[in-house]
Write an enzyme that holds these catalytic residues in place. Structure first.
Site, PDB file in Angstrom:
ATOM      1  CE  LYS A  53      -1.904   1.605   4.542  1.00  0.00           C
ATOM      2  NZ  LYS A  53      -1.298   2.507   4.478  1.00  0.00           N
ATOM      3  CG  ASN A  54       2.226   2.249   3.151  1.00  0.00           C
ATOM      4  OD1 ASN A  54       0.676   3.435   3.236  1.00  0.00           O
ATOM      5  ND2 ASN A  54       2.599   2.639   4.949  1.00  0.00           N
ATOM      6  NE  ARG A  74      -0.168  13.147   7.631  1.00  0.00           N
ATOM      7  CZ  ARG A  74       0.385  13.626   7.829  1.00  0.00           C
ATOM      8  NH1 ARG A  74      -0.466  14.400   8.749  1.00  0.00           N
ATOM      9  NH2 ARG A  74       1.099  13.869   8.079  1.00  0.00           N
ATOM     10  CB  CYS A 127      -5.734   9.597  12.043  1.00  0.00           C
ATOM     11  SG  CYS A 127      -4.480   8.134  12.032  1.00  0.00           S
ATOM     12  NE  ARG A 183       0.215  10.019  10.733  1.00  0.00           N
ATOM     13  CZ  ARG A 183      -0.574   9.294   9.669  1.00  0.00           C
ATOM     14  NH1 ARG A 183      -1.286   8.425  10.585  1.00  0.00           N
ATOM     15  NH2 ARG A 183       0.513   8.723   8.805  1.00  0.00           N
ATOM     16  N   PRO A 184       1.173  15.708  12.256  1.00  0.00           N
ATOM     17  CG  PRO A 184       3.375  16.909  12.349  1.00  0.00           C
ATOM     18  CD  PRO A 184       2.118  15.479  13.133  1.00  0.00           C
ATOM     19  CG  LEU A 212       8.814  17.450   8.846  1.00  0.00           C
ATOM     20  CD1 LEU A 212       9.336  15.676   8.719  1.00  0.00           C
ATOM     21  CD2 LEU A 212       9.503  18.751   9.339  1.00  0.00           C
ATOM     22  CB  ILE A 241       6.346   6.506  14.827  1.00  0.00           C
ATOM     23  CG1 ILE A 241       8.017   4.878  15.045  1.00  0.00           C
ATOM     24  CG2 ILE A 241       6.603   7.091  13.600  1.00  0.00           C
ATOM     25  CD1 ILE A 241       9.740   6.149  14.130  1.00  0.00           C
ATOM     26  NE  ARG A 263      -7.867   3.924   5.110  1.00  0.00           N
ATOM     27  CZ  ARG A 263      -7.916   5.073   5.892  1.00  0.00           C
ATOM     28  NH1 ARG A 263      -8.484   5.503   6.705  1.00  0.00           N
ATOM     29  NH2 ARG A 263      -6.644   5.509   4.879  1.00  0.00           N
TER      30      ARG A 263
HETATM   31  N1  EPU Z   1       5.885  14.076  11.166  1.00  0.00           N
HETATM   32  C1  EPU Z   1       6.252  16.013  11.528  1.00  0.00           C
HETATM   33  N2  EPU Z   1       5.664  17.065  10.449  1.00  0.00           N
HETATM   34  C2  EPU Z   1       5.372  16.459   9.631  1.00  0.00           C
HETATM   35  C3  EPU Z   1       4.753  15.247   9.549  1.00  0.00           C
HETATM   36  C4  EPU Z   1       6.142  14.009   9.698  1.00  0.00           C
HETATM   37  O1  EPU Z   1       7.268  15.895  12.578  1.00  0.00           O
HETATM   38  O2  EPU Z   1       5.287  17.344   8.703  1.00  0.00           O
HETATM   39  C5  EPU Z   1       6.496  13.426  12.439  1.00  0.00           C
HETATM   40  C6  EPU Z   1       5.624  12.205  12.887  1.00  0.00           C
HETATM   41  O3  EPU Z   1       4.309  13.442  13.365  1.00  0.00           O
HETATM   42  C7  EPU Z   1       5.894  11.397  12.983  1.00  0.00           C
HETATM   43  C8  EPU Z   1       6.783  10.696  12.290  1.00  0.00           C
HETATM   44  O4  EPU Z   1       7.235  12.425  11.759  1.00  0.00           O
HETATM   45  O5  EPU Z   1       6.045  11.019  14.232  1.00  0.00           O
HETATM   46  C9  EPU Z   1       7.762   9.719  10.891  1.00  0.00           C
HETATM   47  O6  EPU Z   1       5.889  10.013  10.412  1.00  0.00           O
HETATM   48  P1  EPU Z   1       6.548   9.834   8.841  1.00  0.00           P
HETATM   49  O7  EPU Z   1       5.577  11.094   8.329  1.00  0.00           O
HETATM   50  O8  EPU Z   1       7.464   8.709   8.802  1.00  0.00           O
HETATM   51  O9  EPU Z   1       4.738   9.069   8.441  1.00  0.00           O
HETATM   52  P2  EPU Z   1       3.185   9.361   6.992  1.00  0.00           P
HETATM   53  O10 EPU Z   1       4.689  10.002   6.492  1.00  0.00           O
HETATM   54  O11 EPU Z   1       2.686   9.862   7.605  1.00  0.00           O
HETATM   55  C10 EPU Z   1       4.094   6.663   6.698  1.00  0.00           C
HETATM   56  C11 EPU Z   1       3.454   5.550   6.555  1.00  0.00           C
HETATM   57  C12 EPU Z   1       2.095   5.188   7.675  1.00  0.00           C
HETATM   58  C13 EPU Z   1       3.345   4.636   8.375  1.00  0.00           C
HETATM   59  C14 EPU Z   1       4.912   5.624   8.804  1.00  0.00           C
HETATM   60  C15 EPU Z   1       5.941   5.265   9.785  1.00  0.00           C
HETATM   61  C16 EPU Z   1       2.332   5.668   4.375  1.00  0.00           C
HETATM   62  C17 EPU Z   1       0.989   6.397   3.286  1.00  0.00           C
HETATM   63  N3  EPU Z   1       2.110   5.896   5.514  1.00  0.00           N
HETATM   64  O12 EPU Z   1       3.320   7.439   7.841  1.00  0.00           O
HETATM   65  O13 EPU Z   1       1.899   4.171   7.439  1.00  0.00           O
HETATM   66  O14 EPU Z   1       3.245   3.786   9.969  1.00  0.00           O
HETATM   67  O15 EPU Z   1       5.461   6.390   7.491  1.00  0.00           O
HETATM   68  O16 EPU Z   1       6.542   4.393   8.803  1.00  0.00           O
HETATM   69  O17 EPU Z   1       3.602   5.616   3.760  1.00  0.00           O
HETATM   70  C18 EPU Z   1       0.014   2.970   8.552  1.00  0.00           C
HETATM   71  O18 EPU Z   1       0.055   2.612   6.307  1.00  0.00           O
HETATM   72  O19 EPU Z   1      -1.111   2.338   8.506  1.00  0.00           O
HETATM   73  C19 EPU Z   1       0.287   3.890   8.141  1.00  0.00           C
HETATM   74  C20 EPU Z   1      -0.228   4.522   9.448  1.00  0.00           C
END
Ligand code: EPU
Length: 464
Positions: free
Chosen positions: A50-51, A122, A146, A151-152, A155, A361, A432
């Site tokens: 998925k990701n 998201r 969520c 989930r800010p 960045l 995380i 999903r």
């Molecule tokens: N973060 C910030 N600011 C930002 C973005 C992220 O502080 O602008 C922080 C988050 O709060 C978190 C950390 O960075 O503490 C890492 O989060 P990341 O941004 O890597 O998560 P994501 O990209 O939103 C993806 C996967 C998630 C998976 C995480 C961690 C996708 C679509 N989603 O999320 O997958 O848990 O990386 O590996 O690739 C899932 O598939 O169920 C899922 C939640």
């Protein structure tokens, strides 16, 4: 062709009359537990990730012509992203039987993301980079927090500003403009973020000049996207490392199709299920190289694994006497994945040991442990990110409400090892990310039935 009815049952058909994919929001699973017996056996094929496919779908916006993706899983999030791309004008064409998806990013005219769908997915945020780079403007709703945490998106906003965009936030919606186009920039991510890395990698492909991204996420899904773009002419160096350098250019010409990499999180969940329920379960069509940290953890816990090139066989579990105190800390790749934390906790409830689990995380990703406690697990919640699990405890049947994709699958695993008949609600979340999970579970011996939840509460599909 995409259709949606009022119950969010989405159908995507290759052509009128072709097989459709459709799941309901109010489905539930009835699962007859094995009462800890090791009765499951057989093979479980792993589907595409998925990701990995979601950002590749977004990358269609960087191309002059349609892109083709193969091994695309038949899951809800692919449908959601297809819907968004369809509303933008990209006419996604999905052939579920062949698991092939064609997307005409070149047909997009209007870079405005639909509020309702974008808020429920998201990952929709990853469209912002390629849209802004191509159209010099983009508008999207705040994707929100969520159940797994805040989930800010700081960045993303800071990075776009560095690339020359003007950002206006109004009524929970962002309007970004870069009338002269995006410019290459140096961006250091203060935390490693999967979707932020993917977004800026894609934006940089069409930006003017060189972009240097530092402290990027190392997840295989990021590398897979970079390799796909590179194979189609994008100039990217440092793939697989912590710094990516991208030299921007024009729109890409599709040269090679994308083959979706196997879902390491699905494979990992089945390995954990095997560790709990089987002396001979083979997880096939996976990439063990993406699962090193789980393989290491399971081996330390006594799980007997036979690791092949594209398959892993679980051959039972040794009763280890001196496990000591087990410490599990989630970490960015290649560390232990946050997405496998919940299934692992179910395994830990079945070991004669004390385990401390530290979720580093996402701050809201341990709430599901309350439900495991209601099944009889001995779990002490120290704070929102740390729990103490004392095993071994027999689990009882319960009605469970999965709060997100990964905890939903953990509940399925818990229900399978419990004694009695359990119900897992909110199957929508599981759909999903996992393709027709019940079919693959039935094939290895699980007694599982999908049905419409009687008297459902009003259900609001969540965001991820
Ligand atoms: N973060 C910030 N600011 C930002 C973005 C992220 O502080 O602008 C922080 C988050 O709060 C978190 C950390 O960075 O503490 C890492 O989060 P990341 O941004 O890597 O998560 P994501 O990209 O939103 C993806 C996967 C998630 C998976 C995480 C961690 C996708 C679509 N989603 O999320 O997958 O848990 O990386 O590996 O690739 C899932 O598939 O169920 C899922 C939640």
């Amino acid at each position: 062709m995409i259709k949606k009815d009022k119950d969010y049952r989405v159908k995507i058909t290759e052509s009128p009359g072709a097989t459709s994919v459709s799941y309901g929001t109010n489905d539930q699973f009835l699962i007859r537990g094995l009462a800890s017996k090791r009765l499951l056996k057989g093979k479980v094929p792993i589907r595409g990730s998925k990701n990995a496919i979601l950002p590749v779908m977004a990358s269609s916006i960087l191309f002059k012509k349609a892109i083709t993706a193969r091994n695309v899983p038949r899951i809800e999030d692919v449908l959601r992203m297809s819907e968004l791309l369809n509303l933008l004008g990209a006419s996604p064409l999905y052939a579920p039987e062949k698991r092939t998806l064609i997307i005409h990013g070149e047909k997009i005219k209007n870079p405005t993301l639909d509020t309702e769908i974008a808020k429920r997915l998201r990952a929709s945020i990853i469209l912002s980079g390629p849209l802004l780079a191509r159209f010099k403007k983009v508008s999207f709703p705040y994707p929100g927090g969520c159940v797994i945490g805040k989930r800010p998106i700081d960045l993303f906003i800071e990075g776009f500003k560095k690339m020359g965009a003007r950002v206006i936030e109004k009524d929970e919606r962002f309007f970004l403009t870069a009338p002269k186009g995006l410019s290459g920039a140096k961006i250091f991510f203060k935390v490693q973020s999967v979707t932020a890395t993917e977004t800026f990698l894609m934006a940089a492909v069409l930006a003017k000049g060189k972009t240097v991204l530092k402290n990027v996420a190392l997840e295989p899904e990021v590398t897979s996207l970079a390799e796909f773009l590179s194979a189609n002419g994008a100039i990217i160096s440092g793939i697989g490392g912590t710094t990516l350098e991208i030299t921007g250019g024009g729109l890409l010409t599709p040269l090679v199709d994308y083959k979706t990499i196997p879902d390491r999180l699905e494979a990992g969940s089945f390995l954990i299920l095997g560790a709990l329920t089987s002396n001979n379960l083979e997880v096939t069509d996976c990439n063990p190289e993406h699962l090193e940290s789980l393989i290491e953890t399971l081996s330390e816990l006594g799980v007997k694994l036979n690791v092949g090139k594209n398959n892993i066989r679980v051959l039972g579990i040794e009763k280890k006497k001196n496990l000591g105190q087990i410490q599990v800390k989630t970490h960015e790749y290649p560390g232990f994945p946050t997405d496998l934390q919940a299934p692992l906790v179910v395994l830990l409830t079945q070991l004669e040991a004390e385990s401390v689990v530290f979720e580093t995380i996402f701050e809201g990703r341990l709430s599901y442990t309350e439900d495991l406690k209601s099944m009889g697990a001995n779990i002490t919640i120290w704070d929102s990110q740390r729990v103490l699990v004392k095993g071994k405890t027999a689990l009882k049947d319960r009605e469970l409400h999965g709060p997100d994709i990964r905890a939903g699958l953990a509940f399925i695993i818990a229900a399978i090892i419990a004694k009695g008949d359990s119900i897992v609600n909110n199957v929508y979340y599981i759909d999903r990310g996992y393709e027709q999970i019940e079919d693959r579970l039935k094939a290895i011996g699980v007694d599982i039935t999908r049905r419409l939840r009687p008297n459902p509460e009003v259900f609001a599909p969540g965001k991820k």
